[in-house]
Write an enzyme that holds these catalytic residues in place. Structure first.
Site, PDB file in Angstrom:
ATOM      1  N   LEU A 210       1.001  -1.195  -0.053  1.00 29.99           N
ATOM      2  CA  LEU A 210       0.033   0.120  -0.101  1.00 29.99           C
ATOM      3  C   LEU A 210       0.886   1.109  -0.073  1.00 29.99           C
ATOM      4  O   LEU A 210       1.851   1.272   1.044  1.00 29.99           O
ATOM      5  CB  LEU A 210      -0.969   0.101   1.252  1.00 29.99           C
ATOM      6  CG  LEU A 210      -2.087  -0.980   1.412  1.00 29.99           C
ATOM      7  CD1 LEU A 210      -2.760  -0.640   2.673  1.00 29.99           C
ATOM      8  CD2 LEU A 210      -3.201  -0.485   0.250  1.00 29.99           C
ATOM      9  N   HIS A 211       0.735   2.146  -0.935  1.00 33.48           N
ATOM     10  CA  HIS A 211       1.331   3.219  -0.723  1.00 33.48           C
ATOM     11  C   HIS A 211       0.781   4.650  -1.583  1.00 33.48           C
ATOM     12  O   HIS A 211       1.114   5.680  -1.306  1.00 33.48           O
ATOM     13  CB  HIS A 211       2.630   3.020  -1.849  1.00 33.48           C
ATOM     14  CG  HIS A 211       2.269   3.030  -3.224  1.00 33.48           C
ATOM     15  ND1 HIS A 211       2.056   1.913  -3.899  1.00 33.48           N
ATOM     16  CD2 HIS A 211       2.666   3.786  -4.137  1.00 33.48           C
ATOM     17  CE1 HIS A 211       1.856   2.039  -5.078  1.00 33.48           C
ATOM     18  NE2 HIS A 211       2.263   3.518  -5.298  1.00 33.48           N
ATOM     19  N   ARG A 212      -0.454   4.295  -2.023  1.00 33.25           N
ATOM     20  CA  ARG A 212      -1.009   5.571  -2.930  1.00 33.25           C
ATOM     21  C   ARG A 212      -1.533   6.640  -1.804  1.00 33.25           C
ATOM     22  O   ARG A 212      -2.407   6.108  -0.675  1.00 33.25           O
ATOM     23  CB  ARG A 212      -2.206   5.088  -3.816  1.00 33.25           C
ATOM     24  CG  ARG A 212      -1.740   4.284  -4.809  1.00 33.25           C
ATOM     25  CD  ARG A 212      -2.627   4.054  -6.093  1.00 33.25           C
ATOM     26  NE  ARG A 212      -1.972   3.330  -7.189  1.00 33.25           N
ATOM     27  CZ  ARG A 212      -1.144   3.916  -8.023  1.00 33.25           C
ATOM     28  NH1 ARG A 212      -1.368   5.111  -7.939  1.00 33.25           N
ATOM     29  NH2 ARG A 212      -0.610   3.158  -9.024  1.00 33.25           N
ATOM     30  N   ASP A 285      -2.225  -1.608  -4.110  1.00 33.71           N
ATOM     31  CA  ASP A 285      -2.848  -0.581  -4.907  1.00 33.71           C
ATOM     32  C   ASP A 285      -1.724  -0.057  -5.851  1.00 33.71           C
ATOM     33  O   ASP A 285      -1.699   0.889  -6.468  1.00 33.71           O
ATOM     34  CB  ASP A 285      -3.200   0.611  -3.812  1.00 33.71           C
ATOM     35  CG  ASP A 285      -2.042   1.399  -3.012  1.00 33.71           C
ATOM     36  OD1 ASP A 285      -0.914   0.755  -3.353  1.00 33.71           O
ATOM     37  OD2 ASP A 285      -2.269   1.991  -2.171  1.00 33.71           O
TER      38      ASP A 285
END
Length: 366
Positions: A210-212, A285
């Site tokens: 997850l990074h967005r 994501d």
């Protein structure tokens, strides 16, 4: 002899230019190239070993762009890259993907009357809140040659008025690299890779990335995602190589995951590949992981409301689940019950996209 500048701004970009560089090396009598690392993302893992793993040489130029706002970062890359182009005077600048470096180097090249080729052209999420979508649209607006990964990309570019003669459906360089790295992995002792002990200690597990900003910068959203991951991990242990941005926000929001979710620092490409290639599922994501899981037939739940890679849904093993606890968990239940579609490998995702790109360039310039 064609003189090409290959541009990469972040670690995933190097996965995309690596197979192109290897293909160019095999045609060294016709193509001379330089690798430009804009330094958009600093990554301590990008040592000499990193480039050795990819089978390419270290970058010829490092622009040292660093962080900052989108405007500052883009401006710094443009200034530094202009100097490189003045010195090198290439015939072609080749950009990949959709990061700020892609846009910045395309604009500089075009204003210096240097041709631009965009690899992964034509992808659209139709979500203008995504910085990557702006980068994709602007780059494609000024590119001269378009290398497309999936048929929807062809459709999008034609609708935008691009001449068919400049659009080439070649397959996906990211998949070229995936197959190359898998072959390298088979030759090595995987027990030396980080967290191989986790893999050997679990009969089944899932991987998370997850990074967005839309997921990790919004407190209610990130709390909701972790609540769902917590629920999933009671049935299936999860390993989560955590992005620095996500880690920082978890701490700021007071999120403490259970022991059934194993957090690790970011992993090298090979260490992460060794984990996810045998996972029960991926929750992500990331754009790249949607594609790579489709190539290997691994169930993927994409924690986003849209994707610029629709083929991973229409043909592959990916499903958009947004951030709804109910939707994510229902999809997870289907996977655990063995009710997930098998999917198929998209057309031309055969590991030869880079060879096609090279052949097209040679035909174009001779």
């Amino acid at each position: 002899m064609i003189k090409v500048m290959l541009i990469a701004g972040a670690r995933p970009n190097f996965m995309k230019i690596a197979p192109i560089a290897r293909a160019f090396d095999s045609r060294a009598d016709h193509i001379a190239y330089k690798i430009v690392h804009t330094g958009q993302h600093y990554d301590a893992n990008m040592s000499d070993i990193f480039f050795e793993e990819l089978g390419i040489r270290n970058p010829d130029y490092h622009l040292g762009a660093g962080g900052g706002s989108h405007a500052r970062q883009t401006a710094k890359i443009m200034v530094e890259f202009e100097a490189v182009c003045e010195q090198e005077r290439p015939d072609l600048v080749m950009v990949v993907g959709d990061v700020n470096s892609t846009l910045a180097c395309s604009v500089v090249a075009k204003k210096m009357h240097i041709k631009v080729a965009h690899v992964e052209a034509g992808l659209r999420s139709f979500d203008l809140d995504m910085p990557e979508e702006i980068n994709r649209m602007v780059t494609d607006a000024i590119s001269d040659i378009f290398f497309v990964t999936e048929e929807q990309g062809m459709t999008n570019l034609k609708k935008e008025g691009k001449p068919e003669s400049c659009i080439h459906f070649v397959g996906h360089v990211m998949i070229d690299n995936l197959f190359y790295q898998l072959s390298q992995l088979e030759k090595m002792d995987s027990s030396v890779l980080k967290h191989n002990d986790y893999k050997s200690g679990h009969t089944e597990y899932g991987v998370v990335t997850l990074h967005r900003p839309s997921n990790v910068d919004d407190k209610p959203t990130l709390i909701r995602i972790f609540k769902t991951l917590d629920q999933i991990s009671k049935r299936l242990p999860l390993i989560f190589p955590i992005h620095p941005r996500t880690q920082k926000n978890m701490e700021a929001f007071g999120i403490q995951p259970p022991e059934t979710i194993t957090l690790t620092p970011p992993l090298s490409y090979m260490a992460f590949l060794n984990l996810w290639k045998d996972a029960k599922l991926a929750l992500t994501d990331s754009g790249g992981l949607q594609e790579e899981t489709t190539a290997l037939g691994i169930p993927c739940l994409t924690i986003r409301e849209n994707t610029e890679r629709p083929i991973t849904i229409t043909q592959g093993t990916n499903e958009l689940v947004g951030t709804s606890e109910h939707k994510i968990f229902d999809a997870f239940e289907k996977i655990m019950a063995g009710n997930w579609r098998t999917g198929q490998k998209p057309d031309l995702w055969d590991g030869r996209a880079s060879d096609r790109i090279t052949d097209i360039l040679l035909a174009h310039y001779h």
